[in-house]
Design a protein around this motif. Structure first.
Motif, PDB file in Angstrom:
ATOM      1  N   ASP A 141       3.467  22.876  39.477  1.00  0.00           N
ATOM      2  CA  ASP A 141       2.264  23.286  40.142  1.00  0.00           C
ATOM      3  C   ASP A 141       1.605  24.665  39.806  1.00  0.00           C
ATOM      4  OD1 ASP A 141       2.386  21.000  41.582  1.00  0.00           O
ATOM      5  OD2 ASP A 141       3.039  21.732  43.452  1.00  0.00           O
ATOM      6  N   GLU A 142       2.804  25.485  39.279  1.00  0.00           N
ATOM      7  CA  GLU A 142       2.247  26.932  38.963  1.00  0.00           C
ATOM      8  C   GLU A 142       2.479  27.078  37.277  1.00  0.00           C
ATOM      9  OE1 GLU A 142       3.872  30.071  41.133  1.00  0.00           O
ATOM     10  OE2 GLU A 142       4.825  28.590  42.675  1.00  0.00           O
ATOM     11  N   ARG A 143       2.601  25.770  36.614  1.00  0.00           N
ATOM     12  CA  ARG A 143       2.336  25.975  35.051  1.00  0.00           C
ATOM     13  C   ARG A 143       3.412  27.075  34.579  1.00  0.00           C
ATOM     14  NH1 ARG A 143      -1.420  27.979  32.947  1.00  0.00           N
ATOM     15  NH2 ARG A 143      -2.292  29.088  34.806  1.00  0.00           N
ATOM     16  N   ILE A 144       4.544  26.795  35.257  1.00  0.00           N
ATOM     17  CA  ILE A 144       5.919  27.630  34.430  1.00  0.00           C
ATOM     18  C   ILE A 144       6.212  27.090  33.404  1.00  0.00           C
ATOM     19  CG2 ILE A 144       7.839  28.859  35.112  1.00  0.00           C
ATOM     20  CD1 ILE A 144       5.521  30.016  36.708  1.00  0.00           C
ATOM     21  N   ASP A 145       6.485  28.008  32.435  1.00  0.00           N
ATOM     22  CA  ASP A 145       7.174  27.610  31.259  1.00  0.00           C
ATOM     23  C   ASP A 145       8.906  27.408  31.165  1.00  0.00           C
ATOM     24  OD1 ASP A 145       5.065  27.051  29.363  1.00  0.00           O
ATOM     25  OD2 ASP A 145       4.699  29.143  29.509  1.00  0.00           O
ATOM     26  N   ILE A 146       9.084  28.605  31.860  1.00  0.00           N
ATOM     27  CA  ILE A 146      10.745  29.066  31.922  1.00  0.00           C
ATOM     28  C   ILE A 146      10.885  29.509  33.158  1.00  0.00           C
ATOM     29  CG2 ILE A 146      12.684  30.187  30.991  1.00  0.00           C
ATOM     30  CD1 ILE A 146      11.128  30.119  28.323  1.00  0.00           C
ATOM     31  N   VAL A 147      11.961  29.217  33.776  1.00  0.00           N
ATOM     32  CA  VAL A 147      12.426  29.765  35.228  1.00  0.00           C
ATOM     33  C   VAL A 147      13.968  30.635  34.791  1.00  0.00           C
ATOM     34  CG1 VAL A 147      13.596  29.599  37.263  1.00  0.00           C
ATOM     35  CG2 VAL A 147      11.289  28.546  36.957  1.00  0.00           C
ATOM     36  N   ILE A 148      14.183  31.612  35.293  1.00  0.00           N
ATOM     37  CA  ILE A 148      15.499  32.308  34.940  1.00  0.00           C
ATOM     38  C   ILE A 148      16.063  32.588  36.254  1.00  0.00           C
ATOM     39  CG2 ILE A 148      16.748  34.335  33.890  1.00  0.00           C
ATOM     40  CD1 ILE A 148      13.932  34.709  31.973  1.00  0.00           C
ATOM     41  N   ASP A 149      17.520  32.363  36.450  1.00  0.00           N
ATOM     42  CA  ASP A 149      17.977  32.711  37.499  1.00  0.00           C
ATOM     43  C   ASP A 149      19.497  32.935  37.428  1.00  0.00           C
ATOM     44  OD1 ASP A 149      18.245  33.091  40.382  1.00  0.00           O
ATOM     45  OD2 ASP A 149      17.254  31.058  40.904  1.00  0.00           O
ATOM     46  N   CYS A 150      20.114  33.176  38.613  1.00  0.00           N
ATOM     47  CA  CYS A 150      21.441  33.510  38.368  1.00  0.00           C
ATOM     48  C   CYS A 150      22.346  32.476  39.344  1.00  0.00           C
ATOM     49  CB  CYS A 150      22.011  34.905  38.771  1.00  0.00           C
ATOM     50  SG  CYS A 150      21.452  36.019  37.523  1.00  0.00           S
ATOM     51  N   GLY A 151      23.609  32.228  39.146  1.00  0.00           N
ATOM     52  CA  GLY A 151      24.528  31.532  40.034  1.00  0.00           C
ATOM     53  C   GLY A 151      24.284  30.111  39.734  1.00  0.00           C
ATOM     54  N   GLU A 152      24.227  29.255  40.780  1.00  0.00           N
ATOM     55  CA  GLU A 152      24.069  27.734  40.557  1.00  0.00           C
ATOM     56  C   GLU A 152      22.702  27.312  40.525  1.00  0.00           C
ATOM     57  OE1 GLU A 152      26.843  25.922  39.530  1.00  0.00           O
ATOM     58  OE2 GLU A 152      28.051  27.587  39.607  1.00  0.00           O
ATOM     59  N   ALA A 153      22.412  26.300  39.528  1.00  0.00           N
ATOM     60  CA  ALA A 153      20.964  25.828  39.594  1.00  0.00           C
ATOM     61  C   ALA A 153      20.804  24.826  40.828  1.00  0.00           C
ATOM     62  CB  ALA A 153      20.892  25.130  38.312  1.00  0.00           C
ATOM     63  N   LYS A 154      19.663  25.068  41.581  1.00  0.00           N
ATOM     64  CA  LYS A 154      19.718  24.229  42.660  1.00  0.00           C
ATOM     65  C   LYS A 154      18.789  23.197  42.617  1.00  0.00           C
ATOM     66  CE  LYS A 154      19.050  28.983  44.780  1.00  0.00           C
ATOM     67  NZ  LYS A 154      19.125  29.924  43.525  1.00  0.00           N
ATOM     68  N   ASP A 155      17.990  22.683  41.397  1.00  0.00           N
ATOM     69  CA  ASP A 155      17.069  21.545  41.076  1.00  0.00           C
ATOM     70  C   ASP A 155      17.740  20.899  39.873  1.00  0.00           C
ATOM     71  OD1 ASP A 155      15.418  19.673  40.632  1.00  0.00           O
ATOM     72  OD2 ASP A 155      13.925  20.903  41.728  1.00  0.00           O
ATOM     73  N   SER A 156      18.368  20.059  39.923  1.00  0.00           N
ATOM     74  CA  SER A 156      18.974  19.324  38.785  1.00  0.00           C
ATOM     75  C   SER A 156      17.825  18.473  37.832  1.00  0.00           C
ATOM     76  CB  SER A 156      20.056  18.209  39.127  1.00  0.00           C
ATOM     77  OG  SER A 156      19.731  17.242  39.903  1.00  0.00           O
ATOM     78  N   SER A 157      16.557  18.174  38.466  1.00  0.00           N
ATOM     79  CA  SER A 157      15.560  17.413  38.028  1.00  0.00           C
ATOM     80  C   SER A 157      14.815  17.992  36.831  1.00  0.00           C
ATOM     81  CB  SER A 157      14.524  17.225  38.976  1.00  0.00           C
ATOM     82  OG  SER A 157      13.864  18.449  39.212  1.00  0.00           O
ATOM     83  N   TYR A 158      15.279  19.327  36.615  1.00  0.00           N
ATOM     84  CA  TYR A 158      14.815  20.161  35.410  1.00  0.00           C
ATOM     85  C   TYR A 158      16.064  20.247  34.271  1.00  0.00           C
ATOM     86  CZ  TYR A 158      11.099  21.649  38.498  1.00  0.00           C
ATOM     87  OH  TYR A 158       9.923  21.554  39.333  1.00  0.00           O
ATOM     88  N   ILE A 159      15.411  20.683  33.230  1.00  0.00           N
ATOM     89  CA  ILE A 159      16.371  20.611  32.096  1.00  0.00           C
ATOM     90  C   ILE A 159      17.098  22.226  32.244  1.00  0.00           C
ATOM     91  CG2 ILE A 159      16.848  20.771  29.456  1.00  0.00           C
ATOM     92  CD1 ILE A 159      15.660  18.322  30.886  1.00  0.00           C
ATOM     93  N   TYR A 160      18.393  22.083  32.181  1.00  0.00           N
ATOM     94  CA  TYR A 160      19.174  23.317  32.225  1.00  0.00           C
ATOM     95  C   TYR A 160      19.725  24.188  30.975  1.00  0.00           C
ATOM     96  CZ  TYR A 160      23.240  26.150  33.834  1.00  0.00           C
ATOM     97  OH  TYR A 160      24.131  27.194  34.193  1.00  0.00           O
ATOM     98  N   HIS A 161      19.601  25.358  30.895  1.00  0.00           N
ATOM     99  CA  HIS A 161      20.159  26.312  29.506  1.00  0.00           C
ATOM    100  C   HIS A 161      20.860  27.247  29.981  1.00  0.00           C
ATOM    101  CE1 HIS A 161      16.417  24.160  27.459  1.00  0.00           C
ATOM    102  NE2 HIS A 161      16.004  24.310  28.701  1.00  0.00           N
ATOM    103  N   GLN A 162      22.149  27.210  29.719  1.00  0.00           N
ATOM    104  CA  GLN A 162      22.795  28.201  29.945  1.00  0.00           C
ATOM    105  C   GLN A 162      22.763  29.344  28.944  1.00  0.00           C
ATOM    106  OE1 GLN A 162      25.560  28.603  32.019  1.00  0.00           O
ATOM    107  NE2 GLN A 162      26.204  30.497  31.341  1.00  0.00           N
ATOM    108  N   LEU A 163      22.235  30.631  29.707  1.00  0.00           N
ATOM    109  CA  LEU A 163      21.966  31.644  29.065  1.00  0.00           C
ATOM    110  C   LEU A 163      23.274  32.867  28.767  1.00  0.00           C
ATOM    111  CD1 LEU A 163      18.168  32.665  30.398  1.00  0.00           C
ATOM    112  CD2 LEU A 163      18.780  31.269  28.379  1.00  0.00           C
ATOM    113  N   GLY A 164      24.034  32.735  29.608  1.00  0.00           N
ATOM    114  CA  GLY A 164      25.086  33.910  29.444  1.00  0.00           C
ATOM    115  C   GLY A 164      25.717  33.975  30.638  1.00  0.00           C
ATOM    116  N   LYS A 165      26.808  35.165  30.743  1.00  0.00           N
ATOM    117  CA  LYS A 165      27.380  35.283  32.162  1.00  0.00           C
ATOM    118  C   LYS A 165      27.259  36.632  32.539  1.00  0.00           C
ATOM    119  CE  LYS A 165      30.109  31.686  32.638  1.00  0.00           C
ATOM    120  NZ  LYS A 165      30.088  30.770  33.945  1.00  0.00           N
TER     121      LYS A 165
END
Length: 305
Positions: A141-165
């Motif tokens: 809906d918001e035409r987002i290319d990339i979401v960045i977050d910490c912890g555990e991913a809340k939505d498994s329907s998207y493609i997950y990319h591990q960035l670091g720790k």
């Protein structure tokens, strides 16, 4: 555009290959199909148009007058289709245009700037729209290319990319420590004034302290908060002003630790690391998204936190 016209575009492509190759056999070789199939396609095209496009002989083919005119128009249409594909290719391959990234408010300041600055300095045609919000963001809906977050991913329907720790650190300002002393054991932490985020906003992640030591049993406690905030930046600012101590995410305050505005406490005790990750809508990345993900992985994968 009806299905008949779509099918005719395919036949026009075969026809143009035959004209340019000078024979059905050579055209078939270039198209990767059999000569009889090419002949069938040409027959179908002539039948639909009700005109003779090619004169066949055992040795070669000749293009009719109608065929010459049809070839010229067909080439224009095929060229337009190729140009449309090239536009898509360029948009995918060029590191330019707008890149929309959503991330929590805390990460949107120094961490995002440090991670993305090299990318945008190198690619002058690339534009950034940074959406800083602690609320859940809808990528579509918001035409987002990339979401960045910490912890555990809340939505498994998207493609997950591990960035670091990353981790958290208990800290205070030099001003506070001068007035109230520096705790040296986990037990002494309870004697100090604590600041933190409200339970709803923080989901408890900054208000529950769990410390690990190589030579001691883990220490765990939940501090009594005297000052409560619903915004991480506000919390950090009040810790800077000397109101007390807090457990804060290292990423967001690394610059304050580096310049001495905040002092880490109990350096021999460690707090468990958590994931920093990115989400994308699917695996069809444009070059600008690939470049952004690479920059994010380079930064977050090399942080010493």
């Amino acid at each position: 555009m009806n299905s008949q016209l779509l099918n005719r575009l395919k036949l026009m492509g075969v026809f143009c290959h035959v004209v340019e190759a000078g024979s059905m056999r050579e055209a078939a070789a270039k198209l990767g199909i059999s000569p009889p199939a090419v002949s069938q396609f040409i027959n179908q095209l002539e039948s639909e148009l009700d005109v003779t496009l090619l004169y066949r002989s055992t040795r070669r083919i000749n293009v009719s007058e109608a065929g010459e005119k049809f070839y010229l128009q067909s080439k224009k249409m095929l060229a337009a289709a190729e140009q449309a594909e090239e536009v898509i290719h360029q948009s995918r391959s060029a590191i330019s245009g707008e890149l929309r990234i959503a991330l929590p408010v805390g990460l949107a300041a120094k961490p995002a700037a440090r991670a993305l600055a090299p990318l945008f300095k190198e690619h002058k045609e690339l534009k950034l729209s940074l959406i800083a919000s602690d609320e859940t963001v809808d990528l579509i809906d918001e035409r987002i290319d990339i979401v960045i977050d910490c912890g555990e991913a809340k939505d498994s329907s998207y493609i997950y990319h591990q960035l670091g720790k990353a981790t958290k650190v208990i800290c205070a300002s030099p001003k506070y420590l001068q007035q109230h002393g520096n705790p040296v054991t986990p037990r002494e932490l309870g004697d100090h004034t604590w600041l933190g985020l409200g339970e709803i906003e923080a989901k408890g992640v900054l208000n529950q302290v769990v410390l690990h030591h190589a030579k001691s049993a883990p220490a765990s406690f939940k501090p009594a908060l005297r000052y409560v905030f619903n915004d991480l930046n506000a919390l950090i600012s009040h810790v800077q002003e000397g109101l007390g101590i807090a457990q804060l995410p290292t990423l967001e305050i690394q610059h304050l630790l580096d310049n001495g505005e905040l002092v880490p406490l109990l350096p021999d005790w460690q707090i468990e690391k958590h994931s920093v990750y990115a989400l994308t809508r699917d695996k069809k990345y444009t070059y600008k998204m690939q470049a952004a993900l690479a920059a994010l992985k380079h930064y977050f994968g090399n942080i010493e936190s």
